[in-house]
Motif scaffolding. Structure first.
Motif, PDB file in Angstrom:
ATOM      1  N   THR A  38      65.356   6.617 -10.831  1.00 34.40           N
ATOM      2  CA  THR A  38      64.179   6.263 -11.626  1.00 34.40           C
ATOM      3  C   THR A  38      63.362   5.181 -10.934  1.00 34.40           C
ATOM      4  OG1 THR A  38      65.346   6.828 -13.662  1.00 34.40           O
ATOM      5  CG2 THR A  38      63.390   5.445 -13.873  1.00 34.40           C
ATOM      6  N   VAL A  39      64.012   4.090 -10.551  1.00 29.49           N
ATOM      7  CA  VAL A  39      63.320   2.973  -9.891  1.00 29.49           C
ATOM      8  C   VAL A  39      62.816   3.404  -8.522  1.00 29.49           C
ATOM      9  CG1 VAL A  39      63.633   0.660  -8.923  1.00 29.49           C
ATOM     10  CG2 VAL A  39      64.605   1.229 -11.163  1.00 29.49           C
ATOM     11  N   GLY A  40      63.627   4.186  -7.813  1.00 28.62           N
ATOM     12  CA  GLY A  40      63.230   4.643  -6.490  1.00 28.62           C
ATOM     13  C   GLY A  40      61.924   5.411  -6.508  1.00 28.62           C
ATOM     14  N   ALA A  41      61.766   6.279  -7.498  1.00 27.94           N
ATOM     15  CA  ALA A  41      60.538   7.069  -7.610  1.00 27.94           C
ATOM     16  C   ALA A  41      59.320   6.175  -7.835  1.00 27.94           C
ATOM     17  CB  ALA A  41      60.669   8.075  -8.748  1.00 27.94           C
ATOM     18  N   LEU A  42      59.530   5.039  -8.490  1.00 29.62           N
ATOM     19  CA  LEU A  42      58.420   4.145  -8.809  1.00 29.62           C
ATOM     20  C   LEU A  42      58.103   3.143  -7.703  1.00 29.62           C
ATOM     21  CD1 LEU A  42      59.468   3.348 -12.487  1.00 29.62           C
ATOM     22  CD2 LEU A  42      57.393   4.583 -11.812  1.00 29.62           C
ATOM     23  N   HIS A  43      59.131   2.614  -7.046  1.00 31.42           N
ATOM     24  CA  HIS A  43      58.926   1.429  -6.207  1.00 31.42           C
ATOM     25  C   HIS A  43      59.400   1.545  -4.754  1.00 31.42           C
ATOM     26  CE1 HIS A  43      57.774  -0.714  -9.814  1.00 31.42           C
ATOM     27  NE2 HIS A  43      58.946  -0.463 -10.373  1.00 31.42           N
ATOM     28  N   LEU A  44      60.146   2.603  -4.423  1.00 33.05           N
ATOM     29  CA  LEU A  44      60.759   2.654  -3.094  1.00 33.05           C
ATOM     30  C   LEU A  44      59.724   2.726  -1.981  1.00 33.05           C
ATOM     31  CD1 LEU A  44      63.656   2.483  -2.136  1.00 33.05           C
ATOM     32  CD2 LEU A  44      63.745   4.969  -2.081  1.00 33.05           C
ATOM     33  N   GLU A  45      58.671   3.530  -2.166  1.00 34.52           N
ATOM     34  CA  GLU A  45      57.678   3.659  -1.092  1.00 34.52           C
ATOM     35  C   GLU A  45      56.855   2.387  -0.939  1.00 34.52           C
ATOM     36  OE1 GLU A  45      57.828   5.959   1.239  1.00 34.52           O
ATOM     37  OE2 GLU A  45      59.583   6.540   0.063  1.00 34.52           O
ATOM     38  N   ALA A  46      56.595   1.689  -2.044  1.00 35.89           N
ATOM     39  CA  ALA A  46      55.892   0.403  -1.948  1.00 35.89           C
ATOM     40  C   ALA A  46      56.742  -0.604  -1.174  1.00 35.89           C
ATOM     41  CB  ALA A  46      55.575  -0.136  -3.336  1.00 35.89           C
ATOM     42  N   LEU A  47      58.053  -0.584  -1.407  1.00 38.21           N
ATOM     43  CA  LEU A  47      58.944  -1.472  -0.661  1.00 38.21           C
ATOM     44  C   LEU A  47      58.986  -1.083   0.805  1.00 38.21           C
ATOM     45  CD1 LEU A  47      61.014  -3.750  -0.516  1.00 38.21           C
ATOM     46  CD2 LEU A  47      62.775  -2.103  -1.226  1.00 38.21           C
TER      47      LEU A  47
ATOM     48  N   LEU B 117      70.937   6.188  -6.331  1.00 39.80           N
ATOM     49  CA  LEU B 117      72.032   6.602  -7.200  1.00 39.80           C
ATOM     50  C   LEU B 117      71.477   7.107  -8.531  1.00 39.80           C
ATOM     51  CD1 LEU B 117      74.371   3.515  -6.622  1.00 39.80           C
ATOM     52  CD2 LEU B 117      74.428   5.713  -5.426  1.00 39.80           C
ATOM     53  N   PRO B 118      72.264   7.814  -9.325  1.00 36.13           N
ATOM     54  CA  PRO B 118      71.789   8.210 -10.659  1.00 36.13           C
ATOM     55  C   PRO B 118      71.490   6.967 -11.499  1.00 36.13           C
ATOM     56  CG  PRO B 118      73.799   9.393 -10.062  1.00 36.13           C
ATOM     57  CD  PRO B 118      73.612   8.327  -9.032  1.00 36.13           C
ATOM     58  N   ALA B 119      70.498   7.074 -12.362  1.00 36.21           N
ATOM     59  CA  ALA B 119      70.161   5.955 -13.242  1.00 36.21           C
ATOM     60  C   ALA B 119      71.127   5.906 -14.419  1.00 36.21           C
ATOM     61  CB  ALA B 119      68.726   6.093 -13.744  1.00 36.21           C
TER      62      ALA B 119
END
Length: 376
Positions: A48-57, A73-75
């Protein structure tokens, strides 16, 4: 744009900064680069977090010439156990993470706790950076070095103390949270006012609704004050031999309720903390420790915020009072077979005790269960 505020956690060789502000994920490369011996990091997040923030990081790290490899990992709370922990450690080894490298935990409390524990045991300890993306993680779990996973017998029973190298609390990341998750995190914020800062609780009564509605200045101020209070207690008692237990206000009730609801979406951790704080004040008042109006004031604020404040607000059936007390006995704060409670002499004045009469505790739980049944 909010100014970046820094709270220093002075733990000698393990000292670190907690930075609170806007845009810290996008600027992560410049913040993290001074700690790297080579321009490469491993990031662990959830889906969930990866989809939102991983590319910005990734972009923020690339701006400083830092390569990033990532595992999502799974949320959810069920991730915080042996299977995903083993997967994480073995993935970090596959990435050839060395002792001088840095692992980044990008996510809420589950990810921060699990990744911190993985960093603690990988090669007997590698450095890690916390980038907490939930309000609960920003104000509580990302600071202080408590890492770990859950066991079938209870929460956080397996773990280590391993302080982060840096914490970046990006207030902008909170904009992506569902309202329920904001309020769950707010349960931990309220806890800080109740345990040690009556003026902060006064401020929350005034500013809490704006914080919940998305006011970034209010959110940043609440995160900073919560972190300051936690840092102060952690510095006095890093490995929870005494004062640090104050941070568990509401948690003895909370952990039993989480176990009773199967660590499921029926009750989020911060919701359990809020209910637990209300019950701790009820118990304190019944024991003549705090003014009778304090539990009412706590419950009124939780109600004004639209939060869960009692067992009646938890959907589904709960065990009886004796079964809940048995679940409390699995809490890691048990010492010499005695339950330790954090009770209060008033708002902002909490203390630790193992001297709680069983019949009074049973009465608090029984009355709360009766209210739940009456409301059903």
């Amino acid at each position: 744009m909010l100014a970046v505020e820094t709270v220093h956690v002075p733990l000698g060789e393990r000292a670190y900064d907690v930075r609170v502000g806007d845009g810290l994920i996008a600027g992560a490369g410049a913040q993290i680069a001074p700690f790297l011996t080579r321009p490469r990091v491993a990031v662990v997040s959830d889906e969930t977090v990866g989809a939102l923030h991983l590319e910005a990081l990734r972009a923020g790290l690339a701006d400083a010439g830092i390569d990033m490899t990532a595992l999502c990992l799974p949320a959810g709370e069920s991730t915080k156990g042996w299977p995903q922990f083993t997967r994480t450690v073995e993935w970090l080894l596959e990435q050839k993470i060395e002792r001088r490298d840095v692992v980044i935990a990008l996510g809420g409390g589950v990810i921060g706790d699990l990744v911190g524990f993985a960093a603690a045991v990988l090669r007997r300890g590698v450095r890690f950076v916390q980038i907490p993306t939930s309000l609960l993680a920003q104000v509580d779990s990302s600071v202080g070095g408590k890492t770990g996973i859950n066991a079938p017998q209870g929460k956080n029973l397996i773990g280590a103390f391993h302080q982060p190298t840096l914490v970046l609390a990006d207030i902008g990341a909170l904009d992506t949270l569902a309202p329920r998750d904001v309020l769950a995190g707010y349960g931990e914020v309220v806890k800080y006012g109740l345990l040690g800062d009556a003026a902060f609780f006064d401020w929350l009564e005034s500013k809490g609704p704006a914080l919940a509605a998305g006011d970034r200045e209010a959110r940043a101020a609440a995160v900073k004050r919560s972190v300051e209070m936690k840092a102060d207690i952690v510095v006095r008692d890093e490995t929870e031999q005494g004062d640090r237990a104050l941070l568990n206000l509401g948690h003895t009730f909370c952990h039993a309720l989480e176990a009773a609801t199967g660590y499921s979406n029926r009750l989020l951790h911060g919701e359990g903390v809020a209910i637990g704080c209300a019950m701790a004040f009820d118990l304190s008042a019944r024991l003549g420790l705090c003014p009778q109006e304090d539990p009412s004031r706590v419950a009124a604020h939780l109600h004004a915020m639209g939060m869960k404040r009692g067992l009646a607000d938890i959907p589904g059936d709960l065990p009886d009072a004796d079964a809940l007390i048995t679940l409390m006995g699995q809490d890691k704060k048990v010492m010499d077979g005695k339950l330790r409670f954090i009770l209060a002499r008033g708002i902002g004045d909490a203390f630790v005790t193992d001297d709680v009469p069983a019949d009074t505790l049973r009465a608090v739980l029984s009355d709360a269960l009766a209210a739940k049944h009456a409301a059903a």
